[in-house]
Design an enzyme around this catalytic site. Sequence first.
Site, mmCIF file in Angstrom:
data_model
loop_
_atom_site.group_PDB
_atom_site.id
_atom_site.type_symbol
_atom_site.label_atom_id
_atom_site.label_comp_id
_atom_site.label_asym_id
_atom_site.label_seq_id
_atom_site.Cartn_x
_atom_site.Cartn_y
_atom_site.Cartn_z
ATOM 1 N N PRO A 12 -4.545 -3.021 1.426
ATOM 2 C CA PRO A 12 -3.588 -2.168 2.138
ATOM 3 C C PRO A 12 -4.186 -1.440 3.340
ATOM 4 C CG PRO A 12 -4.171 -1.202 0.017
ATOM 5 C CD PRO A 12 -4.724 -2.603 0.031
ATOM 6 N N ASN A 13 -3.370 -1.340 4.355
ATOM 7 C CA ASN A 13 -3.645 -0.614 5.603
ATOM 8 C C ASN A 13 -4.623 -1.328 6.522
ATOM 9 O OD1 ASN A 13 -1.999 1.737 4.936
ATOM 10 N ND2 ASN A 13 -3.556 2.162 3.380
ATOM 11 N N ASN A 77 -11.715 -7.333 0.523
ATOM 12 C CA ASN A 77 -11.780 -5.900 0.799
ATOM 13 C C ASN A 77 -10.511 -5.311 0.186
ATOM 14 O OD1 ASN A 77 -11.781 -3.302 1.666
ATOM 15 N ND2 ASN A 77 -12.239 -3.754 3.816
ATOM 16 N N HIS A 103 -16.617 -3.804 2.256
ATOM 17 C CA HIS A 103 -16.021 -2.586 2.828
ATOM 18 C C HIS A 103 -16.575 -2.398 4.224
ATOM 19 C CE1 HIS A 103 -14.264 -1.401 -0.975
ATOM 20 N NE2 HIS A 103 -15.400 -1.782 -1.535
ATOM 21 N N ARG A 110 -19.013 8.542 1.769
ATOM 22 C CA ARG A 110 -17.728 9.194 2.045
ATOM 23 C C ARG A 110 -17.290 10.048 0.855
ATOM 24 N NH1 ARG A 110 -13.681 4.970 4.458
ATOM 25 N NH2 ARG A 110 -12.627 6.923 4.973
HETATM 26 C C1 DQA Z 1 -12.348 0.492 2.859
HETATM 27 C C2 DQA Z 1 -12.782 1.795 2.186
HETATM 28 C C3 DQA Z 1 -11.688 2.325 1.285
HETATM 29 O O1 DQA Z 1 -12.117 3.535 0.649
HETATM 30 C C4 DQA Z 1 -10.453 2.637 2.085
HETATM 31 O O2 DQA Z 1 -9.401 3.058 1.244
HETATM 32 C C5 DQA Z 1 -10.014 1.495 2.949
HETATM 33 C C6 DQA Z 1 -11.028 0.659 3.601
HETATM 34 C C7 DQA Z 1 -13.385 -0.005 3.881
HETATM 35 O O3 DQA Z 1 -13.256 -1.156 4.303
HETATM 36 O O4 DQA Z 1 -14.288 0.740 4.288
HETATM 37 O O5 DQA Z 1 -8.836 1.311 3.207
HETATM 38 O O6 DQA Z 1 -12.211 -0.505 1.868
#
Ligand code: DQA
Length: 143
Positions: A12-13, A77, A103, A110
């Site tokens: 997602p995203n 990912n 990632h 983080r």
């Molecule tokens: C991520 C890290 C995750 O914590 C985050 O929610 C993401 C991207 C990364 O690629 O660094 O959406 O997977």
Amino acid sequence: MSSSKVLVLHGPNLNLLGTRQPEIYGHETLNDINNRLYEKAAMNGWDIRCQQSNHEGELIDAIHAARTDGTVLIVINPAAYSHTSVAILDALNAFDGKVVEVHLSNIHKREAFRHHSYVSLRADGIIAGLGSRGYLLALDALL
Ligand code: DQA
């Protein structure tokens, strides 16, 4: 000899890459990243598919399909689902090939809630913090 089949799954995203928090995730778009993956795969004669979904169930369905279509490597990912999804872990546990978790950011540098990934319990390898290069390196699991 048939070529190695690889599935790259973006959670997602990640469709927003390029404009989503570029200070963390970089300026490249998902298409930029996928194109470089397709290029590297073509150079090595690998059969690669890249898929992004914002929906947990769609990611799970893609993993299920990979169980029986000859896929030997899943590069995933899982994005935020890394930290929440037992269901994606279970699906990956039912897949017999190799799994590499990627990632873009170093999740351990983080917020505390990002330090744990369910998918890491299944992953054969994990690459975090190298930006989009991590996906390209993940393909080396085939070598
Ligand atoms: C991520 C890290 C995750 O914590 C985050 O929610 C993401 C991207 C990364 O690629 O660094 O959406 O997977």
